[in-house]
Design a protein around this motif. Structure first.
Motif, PDB file in Angstrom:
ATOM      1  N   GLY A   8       0.767  -1.240   0.000  1.00 51.72           N
ATOM      2  CA  GLY A   8       0.000   0.000   0.000  1.00 51.72           C
ATOM      3  C   GLY A   8       0.796   1.286   0.000  1.00 51.72           C
ATOM      4  N   ALA A 326     -14.472   3.575   5.231  1.00 49.88           N
ATOM      5  CA  ALA A 326     -13.670   3.935   4.056  1.00 49.88           C
ATOM      6  C   ALA A 326     -14.188   3.224   2.814  1.00 49.88           C
ATOM      7  CB  ALA A 326     -12.206   3.596   4.299  1.00 49.88           C
TER       8      ALA A 326
ATOM      9  N   TRP B   6      -2.949   0.048   6.078  1.00 50.93           N
ATOM     10  CA  TRP B   6      -3.621   1.228   5.515  1.00 50.93           C
ATOM     11  C   TRP B   6      -2.678   2.054   4.626  1.00 50.93           C
ATOM     12  CZ3 TRP B   6      -5.931   2.983  10.854  1.00 50.93           C
ATOM     13  CH2 TRP B   6      -7.010   2.156  11.185  1.00 50.93           C
ATOM     14  N   PRO B   7      -3.257   2.813   3.703  1.00 54.97           N
ATOM     15  CA  PRO B   7      -2.422   3.657   2.850  1.00 54.97           C
ATOM     16  C   PRO B   7      -1.742   4.771   3.643  1.00 54.97           C
ATOM     17  CG  PRO B   7      -4.626   3.419   1.926  1.00 54.97           C
ATOM     18  CD  PRO B   7      -4.670   2.852   3.320  1.00 54.97           C
ATOM     19  N   VAL B   8      -0.669   5.283   3.078  1.00 56.60           N
ATOM     20  CA  VAL B   8       0.074   6.368   3.728  1.00 56.60           C
ATOM     21  C   VAL B   8      -0.361   7.710   3.140  1.00 56.60           C
ATOM     22  CG1 VAL B   8       2.362   7.403   4.019  1.00 56.60           C
ATOM     23  CG2 VAL B   8       2.074   4.923   4.229  1.00 56.60           C
ATOM     24  N   HIS B  28      -0.778   6.814   8.595  1.00 54.20           N
ATOM     25  CA  HIS B  28      -1.485   5.719   7.925  1.00 54.20           C
ATOM     26  C   HIS B  28      -2.968   5.904   8.201  1.00 54.20           C
ATOM     27  CE1 HIS B  28       2.517   3.983   8.545  1.00 54.20           C
ATOM     28  NE2 HIS B  28       2.264   3.153   7.567  1.00 54.20           N
ATOM     29  N   PRO B  30      -7.257   4.840   6.683  1.00 53.55           N
ATOM     30  CA  PRO B  30      -8.075   4.154   5.681  1.00 53.55           C
ATOM     31  C   PRO B  30      -8.688   5.110   4.655  1.00 53.55           C
ATOM     32  CG  PRO B  30      -9.232   4.253   7.787  1.00 53.55           C
ATOM     33  CD  PRO B  30      -7.867   4.801   8.013  1.00 53.55           C
ATOM     34  N   ASP B  31      -8.852   6.378   5.002  1.00 57.74           N
ATOM     35  CA  ASP B  31      -9.409   7.343   4.049  1.00 57.74           C
ATOM     36  C   ASP B  31      -8.902   8.751   4.391  1.00 57.74           C
ATOM     37  OD1 ASP B  31     -10.968   8.424   6.113  1.00 57.74           O
ATOM     38  OD2 ASP B  31     -12.662   7.138   5.681  1.00 57.74           O
ATOM     39  N   PRO B  32      -9.118   9.722   3.479  1.00 57.22           N
ATOM     40  CA  PRO B  32      -8.552  11.052   3.700  1.00 57.22           C
ATOM     41  C   PRO B  32      -9.092  11.751   4.942  1.00 57.22           C
ATOM     42  CG  PRO B  32      -9.442  10.861   1.467  1.00 57.22           C
ATOM     43  CD  PRO B  32      -9.788   9.599   2.179  1.00 57.22           C
ATOM     44  N   GLU B  33     -10.371  11.526   5.249  1.00 64.25           N
ATOM     45  CA  GLU B  33     -10.946  12.188   6.426  1.00 64.25           C
ATOM     46  C   GLU B  33     -10.254  11.740   7.705  1.00 64.25           C
ATOM     47  OE1 GLU B  33     -15.301  11.622   5.675  1.00 64.25           O
ATOM     48  OE2 GLU B  33     -15.393  13.160   7.253  1.00 64.25           O
ATOM     49  N   MET B  34     -10.054  10.416   7.787  1.00 61.90           N
ATOM     50  CA  MET B  34      -9.376   9.868   8.964  1.00 61.90           C
ATOM     51  C   MET B  34      -7.913  10.316   8.967  1.00 61.90           C
ATOM     52  SD  MET B  34     -10.390   8.248  11.498  1.00 61.90           S
ATOM     53  CE  MET B  34      -9.395   8.020  12.972  1.00 61.90           C
ATOM     54  N   LEU B  36      -6.807  13.108   8.003  1.00 62.55           N
ATOM     55  CA  LEU B  36      -6.787  14.485   8.505  1.00 62.55           C
ATOM     56  C   LEU B  36      -6.906  14.509  10.034  1.00 62.55           C
ATOM     57  CD1 LEU B  36      -6.513  17.226   7.175  1.00 62.55           C
ATOM     58  CD2 LEU B  36      -9.004  17.374   7.078  1.00 62.55           C
ATOM     59  N   GLU B  41      -3.927  14.971  15.244  1.00 59.78           N
ATOM     60  CA  GLU B  41      -3.455  14.398  16.506  1.00 59.78           C
ATOM     61  C   GLU B  41      -1.934  14.271  16.526  1.00 59.78           C
ATOM     62  OE1 GLU B  41      -4.930  13.662  19.409  1.00 59.78           O
ATOM     63  OE2 GLU B  41      -6.647  14.665  18.522  1.00 59.78           O
ATOM     64  N   GLN B  42      -1.374  13.911  15.368  1.00 58.92           N
ATOM     65  CA  GLN B  42       0.059  13.628  15.329  1.00 58.92           C
ATOM     66  C   GLN B  42       0.921  14.894  15.225  1.00 58.92           C
ATOM     67  OE1 GLN B  42       2.473  11.792  16.213  1.00 58.92           O
ATOM     68  NE2 GLN B  42       2.495  10.116  14.751  1.00 58.92           N
TER      69      GLN B  42
END
Lengths: 343, 107
Positions: A8, A326, B6-8, B28, B30-34, B36, B41-42
């Protein structure tokens, strides 16, 4: 340009396969690589690097990441029992930072070709190493204060050195982490001083925690230079810029006076300041104990692993819910509000 | 499917309005919203942040380190692309000397 995918995420690779080791081409590339390090330049993920350099970094960064993740546990245990609301908020912030540091480091290691999943699996399977110090118990609130001052203090001495290292992504992660760790030491010192300047019972509690954490803090720097098989290579390629023993000395010089100044003692009969050298003499930790705890036979190894696995299992529904959301969004309408950056 | 990869998403942070968005790291998700939410947080737990971007790492197409020297070298004959490539002040001074030209008195 070629990029291949590892689960990924794209990992940039040199256009040509690395030349076979030992050939004249390898020697030329190695010389170029070492010259770059000698000039003080950083090595970036897309640069050519010797395989041993890559492997040493994966080993070090993943262990460092695991240490941050496991390091959340000894103190996290005290969040529900913190003595005041202010201390509770501080501790929550600190433990959250450690989780964040773990993620930053997993990501830095990923730039070398290993995946976060592989590292997490190795930790959960009990195959990964992490700092021995987190296998020691925290029976009182004073242990939280001792960790904040001594263990985070030792970690910062080590990490300031690592921030000077030759691998770009690791050095950048270290800079960010050191900035946040300076808050950890300060809050630890604050909690430490609160007890050390308190009632006789509080002072006694602080003293006992210092007795428990002094030697683990010294162990944080790793084995003695005599026994550290990796050190020469790490120094040669500036993955590290100081040896374990040099860092240990730096730590004692800096932190022993902070403890002694408050009228507490350090459990080392050989500890004394040498005005001629400007350094403190001190006893090395019990190396037999160090190796025993690394091999898995420490006071809390099993407890830490059990807690980590339980947390992973208890978080599974969250990961599943996020993945389901997702997947749903990919098919349906995506929230347009965040979809573009306004360009 | 393993559920920890998950994607980076690469994260770009703008400290205050008017500043450029600067790359600060990656998360990492699962989707752009998460992505963000995790980026906030990071990378925006403390310190200033006016705006965050998250970009799928897979969307970034980068130059190769191997070619950098060749690709980005600034050839000597391209000095005309930069202010230091011009000696115009010097030329004006010489012309004024040759012609006895001086500046009119300031009024």
């Amino acid at each position: 340009m070629i990029a291949y995918r590892i689960r990924g995420h794209p990992v940039p690779v040199p256009e040509q396969a690395p030349p076979p080791q030992g050939g004249p081409e390898y020697e030329a590339r190695l010389a170029e690589f070492e010259a770059r390090i000698a000039r003080g330049e950083k090595i970036e993920p897309t640069d050519w690097m010797p395989e041993e350099y890559r492997q040493q970094l994966i080993r070090m960064i993943s262990q460092h990441a695991h240490s941050e993740i496991v390091g959340m546990l000894p103190e996290g245990k005290w969040i529900p029992h913190a003595p005041t609301l202010r201390r509770k908020l501080i501790l929550i912030a600190k433990v959250q930072d450690e989780g964040g540091h773990g993620q930053l480091l997993y990501r830095a290691a990923e730039t070398l070709g290993i995946s976060r999943e592989e590292m997490i699996e190795a930790l959960l399977a009990g195959k990964a190493k992490y700092s021995v110090v987190f296998n020691y118990p925290t029976p009182t609130w004073a242990d939280v204060a001792a960790i904040g001052l001594l263990i985070d203090g030792a970690a910062v001495v080590n990490q300031l050195m690592l921030a000077q290292g030759s691998y770009g992504p690791y050095a950048r992660a270290m800079k960010r982490i050191c900035y946040e760790e300076s808050f950890h030491i300060k809050q630890g010192y604050d909690a430490f001083v609160a007890l050390a300047t308190g009632t006789p019972a509080q002072r006694q509690m602080m003293q006992e925690a210092v007795n428990r954490w002094w030697y683990p803090a010294l162990m944080l720097f790793g084995p003695s230079d005599r026994d550290s098989v990796h050190t020469p290579m790490l120094l040669r390629w500036r993955i590290k810029t100081k040896t374990n023993d040099q860092l240990r000395q730096e730590f004692v010089d800096q932190y022993a006076p902070m403890v002694l100044r408050l009228g507490l003692t350090i459990p080392d009969p050989n500890l004394r300041y040498d005005p001629e050298t400007g350094h403190w003499h001190f006893s090395e930790p019990d190396w037999e104990e160090f190796w025993r705890v690394i091999r898995g036979d420490g006071p809390c190894n099993a407890e830490r692993m059990a807690a980590r696995r339980r947390a992973h299992e208890e978080g599974r529904w969250v990961r599943e819910a996020l993945a389901a959301k997702a997947a749903q969004q990919t098919n349906g309408e995506r929230n347009g509000r965040h979809a573009v950056a306004g360009l | 499917m393993a559920d920890t990869q998950w994607p980076v998403y690469e994260v770009f942070l703008q400290e205050k309005r008017g500043d450029p968005h600067v790359h600060v790291g990656a998360v990492h998700a699962p989707d752009p919203e998460m992505a963000l939410i995790l980026a906030k947080e990071q990378f925006a737990r403390r310190g200033r942040c006016a705006s965050l971007w998250v970009v799928p790492a897979a969307a970034i197409y980068a130059s190769q380190a191997e070619e950098a020297e060749e690709l980005f070298a600034s050839a000597l004959e391209k000095e005309y692309r930069e202010p230091r490539g011009f000696r115009v002040t010097e030329r004006v001074r010489r012309w004024m000397e040759r012609h006895g030209q001086s500046l009119p008195e300031a009024e």
